[in-house]
Design a protein around this motif. Sequence first.
Motif, PDB file in Angstrom:
ATOM      1  N   MET A 190      40.048  19.153  45.925  1.00  0.00           N
ATOM      2  CA  MET A 190      40.677  20.265  46.626  1.00  0.00           C
ATOM      3  C   MET A 190      39.829  21.513  46.487  1.00  0.00           C
ATOM      4  O   MET A 190      38.999  21.621  45.582  1.00  0.00           O
ATOM      5  N   CYS A 225      36.939  19.954  53.273  1.00  0.00           N
ATOM      6  CA  CYS A 225      37.844  21.111  53.179  1.00  0.00           C
ATOM      7  C   CYS A 225      37.108  22.427  53.420  1.00  0.00           C
ATOM      8  O   CYS A 225      37.716  23.433  53.769  1.00  0.00           O
ATOM      9  N   ALA A 276      43.303  20.147  50.574  1.00  0.00           N
ATOM     10  CA  ALA A 276      43.039  18.876  49.896  1.00  0.00           C
ATOM     11  C   ALA A 276      42.632  17.850  50.936  1.00  0.00           C
ATOM     12  O   ALA A 276      43.111  17.890  52.072  1.00  0.00           O
ATOM     13  N   GLN A 277      41.760  16.928  50.546  1.00  0.00           N
ATOM     14  CA  GLN A 277      41.446  15.814  51.438  1.00  0.00           C
ATOM     15  C   GLN A 277      41.989  14.546  50.811  1.00  0.00           C
ATOM     16  O   GLN A 277      41.893  14.341  49.596  1.00  0.00           O
ATOM     17  N   MET A 278      42.623  13.715  51.639  1.00  0.00           N
ATOM     18  CA  MET A 278      43.307  12.526  51.142  1.00  0.00           C
ATOM     19  C   MET A 278      42.904  11.278  51.928  1.00  0.00           C
ATOM     20  O   MET A 278      42.618  11.346  53.119  1.00  0.00           O
ATOM     21  N   ILE A 292      44.339  12.001  46.597  1.00  0.00           N
ATOM     22  CA  ILE A 292      43.674  13.289  46.843  1.00  0.00           C
ATOM     23  C   ILE A 292      42.306  13.209  46.184  1.00  0.00           C
ATOM     24  O   ILE A 292      42.199  12.999  44.981  1.00  0.00           O
TER      25      ILE A 292
END
Lengths: 381, 381
Positions: free
Chosen positions: B242, B153, B252-254, B239
Amino acid sequence: MYAPIKIRLAILGSTGSIGRQTLQIVRSLPDRFTVVALAAGQNLDLLAKQVEEFQPQLVYYQTESTTKKLECPAQFMPMEGMASYPNVDTVVVATSGIAGLFATIAAVKSGKNVAIANKEPLVMAGEIITNEAEMSDASILPIDSEHSAIWQCMIGEPRRAKYIILTASGGPFRNYTAKQLQKITPQQALQHPSWQMGKKVTIDSATLMNKGLEVIEAHWLFGIPIEDIRVVIHPQSIIHSMLEFYDGSVKAQMAYPDMRLPIQYALLQPDRIPNPDLPRIDWEKLKELTFEPPDYENFPCLKLAIDAGKAGGTCPSVLCAADEVAVDLFLKGKIAFTDIASLVAETLEQHEPLMEPSIEDILAVDDWARDYTLELARKKR
Amino acid sequence: MYAPIKIRLAILGSTGSIGRQTLQIVRSLPDRFTVVALAAGQNLDLLAKQVEEFQPQLVYYQTESTTKKLECPAQFMPMEGMASYPNVDTVVVATSGIAGLFATIAAVKSGKNVAIANKEPLVMAGEIITNEAEMSDASILPIDSEHSAIWQCMIGEPRRAKYIILTASGGPFRNYTAKQLQKITPQQALQHPSWQMGKKVTIDSATLMNKGLEVIEAHWLFGIPIEDIRVVIHPQSIIHSMLEFYDGSVKAQMAYPDMRLPIQYALLQPDRIPNPDLPRIDWEKLKELTFEPPDYENFPCLKLAIDAGKAGGTCPSVLCAADEVAVDLFLKGKIAFTDIASLVAETLEQHEPLMEPSIEDILAVDDWARDYTLELARKKR
């Protein structure tokens, strides 16, 4: 003392929802911006107040629709002139419908930063605009919260993403049956659950046409095939869109629904300036984010738009024109909510698409589609 | 034909969970990597198979704990030697506990890319390691899914974020009462709902100590004050963390929980290579993501770690040492689950912190804390 160079703005559509919120950002961060030009449609009262507050050099309003005149020291200049004016760095295209098309093209040809909230220019003339931008080195900066989200997730990534996951609130009628949809009044449709927007966009949000237009826009802005753009219903409108990369990793951008954030990002990117007026997510209160697939059957506008985008050429222009007419008829109480999709579909069916159209082709098609849709509606009554 | 330059890897802890998954990435993308060195602890059977498959030049295992010897053409070399070996580009520190400390420092001093899954080196000696990395131009590349998310992110952003929102699954005992927590057996605690991990990390996840260590790690990796790192429980583990920026925007990275993604990202960053073995989120099936505040009362380890991080100096080292001993005692059935936090807390209380410690100070404190915690546990029985 540190004093940043001020960004010189032309705001086209300054009295509309996005225009007013752009001026709020200018108010919040006064040492960052100078307002050089303000263009409005018919709301002369508000424009007069804006002119007094921001003292632009240039001003525009639709003289044909008013007998009044704005008394002010600013020079009167059409929007295309403003969009290519040398003293302007960033042109905010916050007009609606087809109105911003020529100004967008003028701004792009002049190599400006073009912060664009108006969907139709990119949907109707995406190929022309992106080609011109490449030649003139103009930057097209999306103001839509969805495209801003995609853009924020894209920065720093060395390769384009595999998929765009475009989120949609689903609109206020997400769980309505076909029968209920038929009976929706303009008044009901103008109450959007999360966003404050203009009337046309609010109805387009309720039919999901808006989301379809955003799919086409995203295709032109990010060079991702329409086949690789997925729509997911996310009723909370907290995740504004996502990118799925080649390794399977997904990046999402989140915020409470407030257009001032994407406006500020478009104007100041890649920098992020603290702005106490922008809301922050309350992590104690955020309980859940939910997702569901779109209902293509009850909301046929979404598929109509995606299909028009895939077909390309003049099809998206027909879609926009027919939709603009149909939404107007609905707002005037002349057709049912569900007629919007039928009118657009029937107009598209009668259209013989032209590939790689010129602006003149697009305008001719726009004219034809408006007349045809009106005529269709008349016959049905 | 396009043939990328192969990245030469030293994998320290190759028979552990992260080590094995690193080798899976090498298997999935064989034209990207060469395995130069493999170091294991006591699992000689698996190491022998790995050596046969990947043909490293260098090998290491703990000779003091085994009378067996590995018959292979690879040269025997201690981990610090591997970590600074000229033919190595990237050192994967997948050891556990304090074991990787000296190798991490050696790798950082040699200016390597240091992909680090082992929490303790950064928690205990974060200041030393990040200072050394700055001098030698080494890159510290997090493998933890949370820190990888933050990193993904962060890329492309011109300024550091305002807040880190570190997500936590909450562990398998999220909704347990204090009474229920006391009776947890090692067997119950070793069943983590979402992740496949080593034993120590699994228990640390259940006590939330793991999350606390990650707060301290995140502070050193991203230069964000511990006060600005917030922990949010997110039971789905989709997630992975964030970033909240100065303008209020959140990224956010998912991904589905699978350590191979952050491992691959750490090894190949900023590039993202299609790897058919990595899972993709199924947007039709993803229904909801939920959030709740952590329960600091029933999971005191989280606050102990955050407070130790804020206190700084040798406090995080005491925390790590006491926790390593306490978890070991719990796994051996000698103390209750809730005793882990009490032992760590009491050991920290008795410690007189030293600021800006040297490695020798850290090792001395580590020794003291281990002895003290063991002694405390003995007295209580």
